[in-house]
Design a protein around this motif. Structure first.
Motif, PDB file in Angstrom:
ATOM      1  N   ALA A 141      52.825  47.781  24.802  1.00 19.35           N
ATOM      2  CA  ALA A 141      53.094  48.195  25.788  1.00 19.35           C
ATOM      3  C   ALA A 141      53.492  47.094  26.995  1.00 19.35           C
ATOM      4  CB  ALA A 141      51.984  48.568  26.966  1.00 19.35           C
ATOM      5  N   VAL A 142      53.248  45.730  26.351  1.00 24.45           N
ATOM      6  CA  VAL A 142      53.222  44.936  27.424  1.00 24.45           C
ATOM      7  C   VAL A 142      55.458  44.591  27.572  1.00 24.45           C
ATOM      8  CG1 VAL A 142      53.328  42.141  27.086  1.00 24.45           C
ATOM      9  CG2 VAL A 142      51.364  43.026  27.878  1.00 24.45           C
ATOM     10  N   ARG A 143      55.754  44.839  26.017  1.00 25.61           N
ATOM     11  CA  ARG A 143      57.150  44.122  25.700  1.00 25.61           C
ATOM     12  C   ARG A 143      58.072  45.306  26.782  1.00 25.61           C
ATOM     13  NH1 ARG A 143      58.832  41.233  20.417  1.00 25.61           N
ATOM     14  NH2 ARG A 143      57.133  39.402  20.277  1.00 25.61           N
ATOM     15  N   GLU A 144      57.812  46.635  26.638  1.00 26.15           N
ATOM     16  CA  GLU A 144      57.564  47.221  27.245  1.00 26.15           C
ATOM     17  C   GLU A 144      57.552  47.025  28.656  1.00 26.15           C
ATOM     18  OE1 GLU A 144      56.131  51.132  25.934  1.00 26.15           O
ATOM     19  OE2 GLU A 144      56.282  50.646  23.349  1.00 26.15           O
ATOM     20  N   GLY A 145      57.073  46.070  29.377  1.00 26.79           N
ATOM     21  CA  GLY A 145      57.539  46.340  30.491  1.00 26.79           C
ATOM     22  C   GLY A 145      55.894  46.482  31.700  1.00 26.79           C
ATOM     23  N   ALA A 146      55.433  46.164  30.926  1.00 17.61           N
ATOM     24  CA  ALA A 146      53.595  46.399  32.100  1.00 17.61           C
ATOM     25  C   ALA A 146      53.421  45.246  31.945  1.00 17.61           C
ATOM     26  CB  ALA A 146      52.864  47.450  30.668  1.00 17.61           C
ATOM     27  N   PRO A 147      53.056  44.479  33.641  1.00 17.94           N
ATOM     28  CA  PRO A 147      52.745  42.796  33.140  1.00 17.94           C
ATOM     29  C   PRO A 147      51.183  42.671  32.591  1.00 17.94           C
ATOM     30  CG  PRO A 147      52.514  44.765  35.743  1.00 17.94           C
ATOM     31  CD  PRO A 147      52.845  45.028  34.110  1.00 17.94           C
ATOM     32  N   ALA A 148      50.517  43.821  32.549  1.00 12.46           N
ATOM     33  CA  ALA A 148      48.997  43.877  32.168  1.00 12.46           C
ATOM     34  C   ALA A 148      48.099  45.017  31.723  1.00 12.46           C
ATOM     35  CB  ALA A 148      47.742  43.422  33.235  1.00 12.46           C
ATOM     36  N   ALA A 217      42.137  40.682  32.967  1.00 11.06           N
ATOM     37  CA  ALA A 217      42.839  41.827  33.589  1.00 11.06           C
ATOM     38  C   ALA A 217      42.323  41.453  35.115  1.00 11.06           C
ATOM     39  CB  ALA A 217      42.609  42.866  32.941  1.00 11.06           C
ATOM     40  N   GLY A 218      40.793  41.599  35.244  1.00 13.33           N
ATOM     41  CA  GLY A 218      40.430  41.337  36.754  1.00 13.33           C
ATOM     42  C   GLY A 218      40.924  40.528  37.660  1.00 13.33           C
ATOM     43  N   MET A 219      41.207  39.416  37.229  1.00 13.32           N
ATOM     44  CA  MET A 219      41.857  38.103  37.532  1.00 13.32           C
ATOM     45  C   MET A 219      43.616  38.469  38.508  1.00 13.32           C
ATOM     46  SD  MET A 219      40.854  35.069  35.608  1.00 13.32           S
ATOM     47  CE  MET A 219      41.924  34.331  36.515  1.00 13.32           C
ATOM     48  N   VAL A 220      43.805  39.326  37.553  1.00 13.92           N
ATOM     49  CA  VAL A 220      45.769  39.448  37.419  1.00 13.92           C
ATOM     50  C   VAL A 220      45.414  40.828  38.825  1.00 13.92           C
ATOM     51  CG1 VAL A 220      47.320  41.336  36.534  1.00 13.92           C
ATOM     52  CG2 VAL A 220      46.396  38.766  35.381  1.00 13.92           C
ATOM     53  N   GLU A 221      44.679  41.770  38.646  1.00 17.50           N
ATOM     54  CA  GLU A 221      43.816  42.572  40.192  1.00 17.50           C
ATOM     55  C   GLU A 221      44.294  41.655  41.325  1.00 17.50           C
ATOM     56  OE1 GLU A 221      41.118  44.655  36.779  1.00 17.50           O
ATOM     57  OE2 GLU A 221      40.580  45.443  38.824  1.00 17.50           O
ATOM     58  N   ARG A 222      43.476  41.050  41.022  1.00 13.35           N
ATOM     59  CA  ARG A 222      43.334  40.046  42.170  1.00 13.35           C
ATOM     60  C   ARG A 222      44.564  39.709  43.200  1.00 13.35           C
ATOM     61  NH1 ARG A 222      37.470  37.757  43.097  1.00 13.35           N
ATOM     62  NH2 ARG A 222      36.608  38.698  42.167  1.00 13.35           N
ATOM     63  N   LEU A 223      45.239  39.939  41.692  1.00 14.06           N
ATOM     64  CA  LEU A 223      46.955  39.019  42.457  1.00 14.06           C
ATOM     65  C   LEU A 223      47.489  40.073  43.147  1.00 14.06           C
ATOM     66  CD1 LEU A 223      48.638  37.068  39.178  1.00 14.06           C
ATOM     67  CD2 LEU A 223      46.965  36.421  42.015  1.00 14.06           C
ATOM     68  N   GLY A 224      47.212  41.655  43.101  1.00 16.86           N
ATOM     69  CA  GLY A 224      47.831  42.539  43.581  1.00 16.86           C
ATOM     70  C   GLY A 224      48.093  43.353  42.076  1.00 16.86           C
TER      71      GLY A 224
END
Ligand code: CTP
Ligand code: MG
Length: 261
Positions: A141-148, A217-224
């Protein structure tokens, strides 16, 4: 496809690494060796976790984050338990010392990644029995382009938000604040997969007090940045309390019995 997940330059090599935070003491498991070094089926939990990451064809590098004063011991331990034969030629394992919180440990693991790594899986050593199919699905899923990307399961228990009673007030009845609808809740597991730059940015910008973030992932969410969930697996459960060791032994025994037929 998101530009966050594309390779750094055309033709540049790109690869997926796994960072395994294993620096915790395992206080909730009770007295004994650091949790990641406790055995399941005679093999340290950390070794199971490293093998699970190395078994994924997507993963070519594993960074183990050891207890702050235990990197040399962990290196020796991993040398005693080689990866399965077919993996040992293509998966490098690096050991670095960790920090006081999980968040600090992951950050130290990320700092050890070479430049050509564009995707990162962060996997708890405390989830030793994650099936390789789950690892592969997150990496894909990451290789297909999802950032997280996060593996998750529906929650079995109803969950309540409370005013916690801790410290001197531990054990007192805790007032309930709210009851979120169970159907919209998910329990998240690891490996959590990220575009490397997105995760590095989160670790640079998001500072959490006290225990730090328990979930990348919670930290990445905080980046929007959008985070997506994919189906997790029961066997990716986290070994936290003594009863979890009993379950882990049983899961491993069942696997070994099934492999025998
Ligand atoms: N972890 C880490 N560095 C820390 C704390 C935790 O690398 N300073 C790692 C643990 O080794 C574990 C993962 O983060 O693989 C998930 O943490 P948790 O299950 O809480 O493990 P521990 O912190 O070891 O357990 P406890 O909280 O019961 O002490
Ligand atoms: Mg902990």
């Amino acid at each position: 496809m998101s530009d966050r997940a594309t390779a750094p330059a055309s033709g540049a090599p790109s690869r997926t690494a796994a960072v395994i935070p294993a620096a915790g003491r395992g206080v909730r498991l009770g007295p004994g060796a650091p949790k990641a070094l406790r055995a399941i089926g005679g093999t340290p939990m950390l070794v199971h976790a490293v093998r699970a990451m190395a078994a994924s064809r997507a993963v070519s590098l594993v960074v183990v984050v050891a207890p702050p004063d235990g990197a040399a011991d962990v290196r020796h331990l991993l040398d005693e338990y080689p990866l399965a034969d077919r993996d040992s030629t293509r998966t490098d394992v690096v050991v670095v010392p960790g920090g006081e919180t999980r968040q600090a440990s992951v950050r130290l693991g990320l700092a050890a990644l070479p430049d050509d790594v564009t995707a990162v899986l962060v996997h708890d050593a405390a989830r030793p029995l994650v099936p390789v199919d789950t690892v592969d699905a997150v990496a894909a899923a990451v290789r297909e382009g999802a950032p997280a990307v996060v593996p998750a399961l529906p929650v079995a228990d109803t969950v309540k938000q409370v005013e916690p009673r801790t410290g001197e007030r531990a054990g007192e009845p805790e007032p309930v604040v709210a009851t979120p609808e169970r159907a919209v809740l998910r329990a998240v597991q690891t490996p959590q997969g990220f575009d490397r730059r997105t995760l590095a940015e989160a670790h640079e910008k998001v500072a959490l007090e006290g225990e730090g973030a328990t979930d990348d992932a919670g930290m990445v969410e905080r980046l929007g940045v959008p985070v997506v969930l994919i189906p997790g697996h029961e066997e990716a459960f986290k070994v936290t309390r003594p009863l979890d060791l009993v379950l882990a032994e049983a899961v491993l025994a069942r696997r070994r019995a099934n492999d025998g037929f």
